[in-house]
Design an enzyme around this catalytic site. Sequence first.
Site, short mmCIF file in Angstrom:
data_model
loop_
_atom_site.label_atom_id
_atom_site.label_comp_id
_atom_site.label_asym_id
_atom_site.label_seq_id
_atom_site.Cartn_x
_atom_site.Cartn_y
_atom_site.Cartn_z
NE ARG A 50 32.16 63.69 -13.22
CZ ARG A 50 32.61 64.47 -12.24
NH1 ARG A 50 32.73 65.27 -13.24
NH2 ARG A 50 32.12 64.23 -11.22
CE LYS A 149 35.25 63.54 -8.91
NZ LYS A 149 35.98 63.99 -8.40
CD GLU A 182 40.87 70.09 -12.48
OE1 GLU A 182 39.58 70.62 -12.70
OE2 GLU A 182 41.25 69.01 -12.85
N1 PXG Z 1 38.24 69.32 -10.33
C1 PXG Z 1 38.82 67.69 -10.36
C2 PXG Z 1 40.08 68.04 -9.90
C3 PXG Z 1 37.74 67.78 -9.09
O1 PXG Z 1 38.78 66.48 -8.39
C4 PXG Z 1 35.96 69.18 -9.86
C5 PXG Z 1 36.74 69.46 -11.05
C6 PXG Z 1 34.06 69.35 -9.64
O2 PXG Z 1 33.99 68.99 -10.49
P1 PXG Z 1 32.85 68.44 -9.93
O3 PXG Z 1 31.79 67.17 -10.41
O4 PXG Z 1 32.50 67.49 -8.63
O5 PXG Z 1 31.76 69.78 -10.01
C7 PXG Z 1 36.05 68.02 -8.93
C8 PXG Z 1 35.43 67.69 -8.04
C9 PXG Z 1 36.52 65.74 -2.38
C10 PXG Z 1 35.93 65.38 -3.56
O6 PXG Z 1 36.53 64.62 -1.55
C11 PXG Z 1 36.37 66.15 -4.57
C12 PXG Z 1 35.73 66.50 -5.78
C13 PXG Z 1 34.52 66.23 -5.56
C14 PXG Z 1 33.48 66.30 -4.54
C15 PXG Z 1 34.60 65.58 -3.71
O7 PXG Z 1 37.32 66.64 -1.84
N2 PXG Z 1 36.30 67.19 -7.45
#
Ligand code: PXG
Length: 288
Positions: A50, A149, A182
């Site tokens: 990703r 991301k 989301e």
């Molecule tokens: N949507 C968004 C906008 C995200 O930032 C997810 C969904 C979930 O994706 P994953 O691949 O983690 O299942 C995310 C993930 C933080 C932090 O520091 C943010 C994320 C992941 C880990 C830590 O706030 N975002």
Amino acid sequence: MKIYLDGKLVDEADAKVSVFDHGLLYGDGVFEGIRLYGGNIFRLEEHLERLEYSAKAILLPIPLSRAELSKATCETCRANGLTDAYIRLVVTRGVGDLGLAPWLCPKPSLFIIASKISLYPKEYYENGLAIVTVPTRRIGPAALPATIKSLNYLNNILAKIEAKQFGALEAIMLNDQGYVAECTADNVFIVHKGEILTPGASQGALKGITRSTIIDIAHELNIPLRETDMTRYDIWCADECFLSGTGAEVIPVVKLDGREIGAGKPGPVTQRVLASFRKRVLIEGTRI
Ligand code: PXG
């Protein structure tokens, strides 16, 4: 704490990037948030893939190959003596001028932080979260694909601030059309009449790695799962709701916008998915 910064492990105090780095000046860069569980990095290859796709989408060359990235990530965890951690992998456009032009940034910067993570308190996994829909809409794919991301999190941060103003820890973000996209850092799922439903990436959702794990879990548990357009009404009237993310893992939601979801407590499907997720993180993964 040791930080990996551009090829070296340095002390935290020496882990500095320039004020001219476009990651800071413009949010021009990409990142991953990854978890280390019991010495295994969960779905490292998927996260690195990703990261590569995000970088490709913004025409940012990653200074390391996949194998080198993987090695550097493992080394950073080992150097800090960690067995359970949150890993932040960041690639920025690097140092440039006070102008947008990314082609004037000759060298991207890469750093890796492996540290502790603050989780939602245990009680929320047992009793569920009460969340709200916020006015800030998810940026549409024509403006900035949510699948990238990137270091531009202002859209999500505004939503997070609004959630806090309403006394909630997470927020449902709708897209321009009013469909559920989301949450600020989590994907959304509902359970309705025995089926698990989640918005597609085309609605403005990040293709979460935890989300893809849940798709695998549903398959394994023989629970039908499909992507669909989703409105707030669908969540209000669902039997169950839960969120997924690297930080949150799988967390039940029992209230949206003041309406109780289902029985107002974590439902049986959510609990099965959560139990299965917790098993997987301990057995899957790349040994550091
Ligand atoms: N949507 C968004 C906008 C995200 O930032 C997810 C969904 C979930 O994706 P994953 O691949 O983690 O299942 C995310 C993930 C933080 C932090 O520091 C943010 C994320 C992941 C880990 C830590 O706030 N975002």
